[in-house]
Design an enzyme around this catalytic site. Structure first.
Site, mmCIF file in Angstrom:
data_model
loop_
_atom_site.group_PDB
_atom_site.id
_atom_site.type_symbol
_atom_site.label_atom_id
_atom_site.label_comp_id
_atom_site.label_asym_id
_atom_site.label_seq_id
_atom_site.Cartn_x
_atom_site.Cartn_y
_atom_site.Cartn_z
ATOM 1 N N ASP A 185 50.607 67.100 36.250
ATOM 2 C CA ASP A 185 49.305 67.130 35.579
ATOM 3 C C ASP A 185 49.232 68.346 34.667
ATOM 4 O O ASP A 185 49.858 69.368 34.934
ATOM 5 C CB ASP A 185 48.157 67.174 36.598
ATOM 6 C CG ASP A 185 46.841 66.797 35.925
ATOM 7 O OD1 ASP A 185 46.571 65.588 35.795
ATOM 8 O OD2 ASP A 185 46.113 67.697 35.469
ATOM 9 N N ARG A 207 46.719 54.640 39.332
ATOM 10 C CA ARG A 207 45.967 53.860 40.309
ATOM 11 C C ARG A 207 45.924 52.359 40.070
ATOM 12 O O ARG A 207 45.520 51.610 40.950
ATOM 13 C CB ARG A 207 44.549 54.421 40.426
ATOM 14 C CG ARG A 207 44.510 55.691 41.264
ATOM 15 C CD ARG A 207 43.165 56.350 41.232
ATOM 16 N NE ARG A 207 42.885 56.827 39.883
ATOM 17 C CZ ARG A 207 41.730 57.368 39.503
ATOM 18 N NH1 ARG A 207 40.734 57.459 40.346
ATOM 19 N NH2 ARG A 207 41.563 57.791 38.267
ATOM 20 N N ARG A 224 49.802 57.319 31.203
ATOM 21 C CA ARG A 224 49.291 57.069 32.556
ATOM 22 C C ARG A 224 49.903 55.813 33.180
ATOM 23 O O ARG A 224 49.245 55.110 33.934
ATOM 24 C CB ARG A 224 47.760 56.941 32.547
ATOM 25 C CG ARG A 224 47.038 58.247 32.308
ATOM 26 C CD ARG A 224 47.061 59.100 33.574
ATOM 27 N NE ARG A 224 46.603 60.455 33.330
ATOM 28 C CZ ARG A 224 45.386 60.894 33.628
ATOM 29 N NH1 ARG A 224 44.510 60.099 34.171
ATOM 30 N NH2 ARG A 224 45.060 62.137 33.372
ATOM 31 N N TYR A 279 39.481 73.075 29.897
ATOM 32 C CA TYR A 279 39.238 72.921 31.341
ATOM 33 C C TYR A 279 38.985 74.275 32.004
ATOM 34 O O TYR A 279 38.168 74.391 32.915
ATOM 35 C CB TYR A 279 40.420 72.204 32.008
ATOM 36 C CG TYR A 279 40.467 70.731 31.663
ATOM 37 C CD1 TYR A 279 39.728 69.806 32.395
ATOM 38 C CD2 TYR A 279 41.224 70.264 30.592
ATOM 39 C CE1 TYR A 279 39.749 68.463 32.080
ATOM 40 C CE2 TYR A 279 41.259 68.915 30.260
ATOM 41 C CZ TYR A 279 40.509 68.025 31.012
ATOM 42 O OH TYR A 279 40.522 66.700 30.687
ATOM 43 N N ARG A 304 49.817 57.703 47.265
ATOM 44 C CA ARG A 304 48.810 58.728 46.992
ATOM 45 C C ARG A 304 47.910 58.936 48.216
ATOM 46 O O ARG A 304 47.484 60.057 48.485
ATOM 47 C CB ARG A 304 47.997 58.271 45.775
ATOM 48 C CG ARG A 304 46.831 59.125 45.376
ATOM 49 C CD ARG A 304 47.249 60.390 44.674
ATOM 50 N NE ARG A 304 46.061 61.110 44.243
ATOM 51 C CZ ARG A 304 45.378 61.966 45.002
ATOM 52 N NH1 ARG A 304 45.799 62.233 46.221
ATOM 53 N NH2 ARG A 304 44.298 62.567 44.559
#
Ligand code: 1CP
Length: 357
Positions: free
Chosen positions: A80, A34, A30, A158, A43
Site C-alpha cells: 500500500d 476484495r 487493484r 494522507y 485477508r
C-alpha cells in the site's frame, strides 16, 4: 547496482519502453482485492491490514491470485502507498468502513521529526522486498512484476489530512501558507520513495509505478512544484541506478497539466484516468511516452456490450501507439468475476493490425 537481467524483457516491459507490441499487455489497478473470494479468505486471517501487507507469504499469494485466474501480463506487488509513512515512524491504521487513519503532520516540528527517519525507513519495509522476490520467483517469465509507491504529493495528502480526504483543505492550505515546511515534507518523501523503489527493483521488480491519485486537486500554478518536480527527481534517481527499468506515472485527474507531466517528468509511460479521451491522448501526448489506461472502472460492474465496446474503442484509438491496457482507476469490490474474465479475453485476443503474430 541493479539485479542482473537474465530474462528476456516481458511484453509489459517492451510496451512500457515504447515498443508497439504485437498485442497490448494488460493489468488492472487493484487487481488483487476484495472482488476475489480467494483474496477475502486470506485477508480474513489477518485483521490488521499493515500486518497483512508485511506478511510475505500472504502478500505474495494475493499478488499471484489474479494472474492465475485471468493471465494478466503484469502482476502488481501487493502492498500500500501508506507503508512509506508507516516506515517513517508515523502511526497508520486501517479501519473497516472508514479507511486509513494517520497521525497528522502539520507543523515544522512534525516534519523535522520525520526527516530524522529517512535513513532507516526503507529497512523497515524489508518484508515487502521479500514479497517481491517470492513473487518474481513464482511468476511465469512472460509476466512482468510491477513495484510501486505513492507520489510524494498524494502520500503527503494522507499525512496532513490524517486519512483520506474529501475537500483536502488542510493539505492545500499547508502548501500555500508555508511552502518551505511543506517542501521539506515533500523532500523527505522523495528520498524515502527513491530508497523504497530502489529496493523493490533490486529485489526483482521489472517496472515501477508512482500513484499520484490526488494530482487532480492541485491548482495549476502548484502542479509543477508539488507534482512534476518531485516526480522528476524520483525518475532521475531510479533511472541512474536502473536504466532499463521503466517508470510509470499516474497523475489522476491532472487534466490539461498532463501535457507538461508527460513531457517534463521523464517517465516512460503515463497512466491515464477515464476522464481523458483515448483519441485525444493518442494525438496530444508525446510519442516517446507509452500510454496506459483507461477504461472507466464502472463499466466493469456493468459488463456486457457497454464494457466490451469501450474496450474496443481504446484498442482502436491506440493502435499506432505503444500502450498497456488498464482501467482509469481501481477495480471496485462489487465487480463480477465474469466481467473481469470477459474483458481479459478481448484484450488477449486483440492483435495490432500491422503486426499480426
Ligand atoms: O481490507 C482491505 O482489503 C483494504 C483494501 C485495500 C487494498 C486491497 C487497501 C486499503 N489497499 C489495498 C492494496 C493496494 N493499495 C494495492 C495493491 C493491490 C492491487 O492494486 O492489486 C495498491 C497498488 C494500492 C495503492 C493505493 N493505496 C492507492 C493508489 C491507487 C488508488 O487506488 O488510487 C491509494 C490512494 C491507497 C490508499 C488506500 N489504501 C486502502 C484504501 C481503502 C485506500 C484509499 C483510501 C481513500 O479513500 O483515500
Amino acid at each position: 547496482m541493479g539485479s542482473p537481467v537474465t530474462r528476456e524483457p516481458s511484453l509489459l516491459v517492451r510496451a512500457l519502453r515504447g515498443e508497439k507490441t504485437e498485442r497490448a499487455p494488460f493489468w488492472f489497478m487493484r487487481q488483487a482485492g476484495r472482488y476475489l473470494p480467494e483474496y477475502r479468505a486470506l485477508r480474513a486471517e489477518v485483521p490488521d491490514f499493515i500486518g497483512f501487507c508485511l506478511d510475505p507469504a500472504r502478500a505474495a499469494e494475493v499478488t499471484l491470485q489474479p494472474i492465475r485466474r485471468f493471465g494478466m501480463d503484469g502482476a502488481i506487488l501487493f502492498a500500500d502507498i501508506l507503508l512509506v509513512p508507516y516506515a517513517l515512524g508515523l502511526e497508520v491504521s486501517f479501519k473497516e468502513g472508514v479507511g486509513p487513519q494517520l497521525a497528522v503532520v502539520r507543523t515544522r516540528a512534525d516534519v523535522e521529526q520525520l526527516a530524522g527517519q529517512t535513513a532507516t525507513s526503507a529497512d523497515r519495509l524489508a518484508p515487502v522486498y521479500e514479497t517481491v522476490t517470492r513473487v518474481r520467483g513464482a511468476l511465469p517469465d512472460a509476466c512482468g512484476l510491477i513495484g510501486f509507491a505513492g507520489s510524494p504529493w498524494t502520500v503527503a495528502t494522507y499525512m496532513v489530512e490524517g486519512g483520506g480526504g474529501h475537500d483536502f483543505i488542510e493539505v492545500r492550505r499547508f502548501a500555500r501558507r508555508d511552502p518551505g515546511t511543506f517542501g521539506l515534507l515533500i523532500d523527505v518523501l522523495v528520498e524515502a520513495t527513491i530508497a523504497y523503489l530502489d529496493r523493490q527493483i533490486v529485489a526483482g521488480a521489472d517496472a515501477v509505478q508512482l500513484f499520484d491519485t490526488w494530482a487532480g486537486i492541485l491548482a495549476a500554478d502548484e502542479f509543477d512544484r508539488w507534482c512534476i518536480a518531485p516526480t522528476r527527481r524520483i525518475v532521475e534517481a531510479i533511472r541512474a541506478r536502473h536504466p532499463t527499468v521503466p517508470v510509470i506515472g499516474f497523475p489522476r485527474g491532472a487534466g490539461t497539466s498532463l501535457l507538461r507531466y508527460a513531457g517534463e517528468t521523464g517517465i516512460d509511460a503515463v497512466g491515464l484516468d477515464a476522464g481523458v479521451a483515448p483519441s485525444w491522448a493518442a494525438l496530444a501526448l508525446p510519442g516517446r511516452v507509452a500510454l496506459q489506461g483507461n477504461l472507466d472502472p464502472i463499466l466493469m460492474t456493468v459488463g456486457g456490450e457497454p464494457m466490451l465496446a469501450a474496450a474496443r474503442a481504446i484498442l482502436a484509438a491506440w493502435r499506432d501507439r505503444a500502450f498497456v491496457f488498464n482501467l482509469g482507476h481501481g477495480i471496485t469490490p462489487d465487480v463480477p468475476i465474469e466481467n473481469v474474465a470477459a474483458l481479459s479475453r478481448i484484450i488477449q485476443d486483440w492483435r495490432r493490425p500491422d503486426r499480426p503474430a
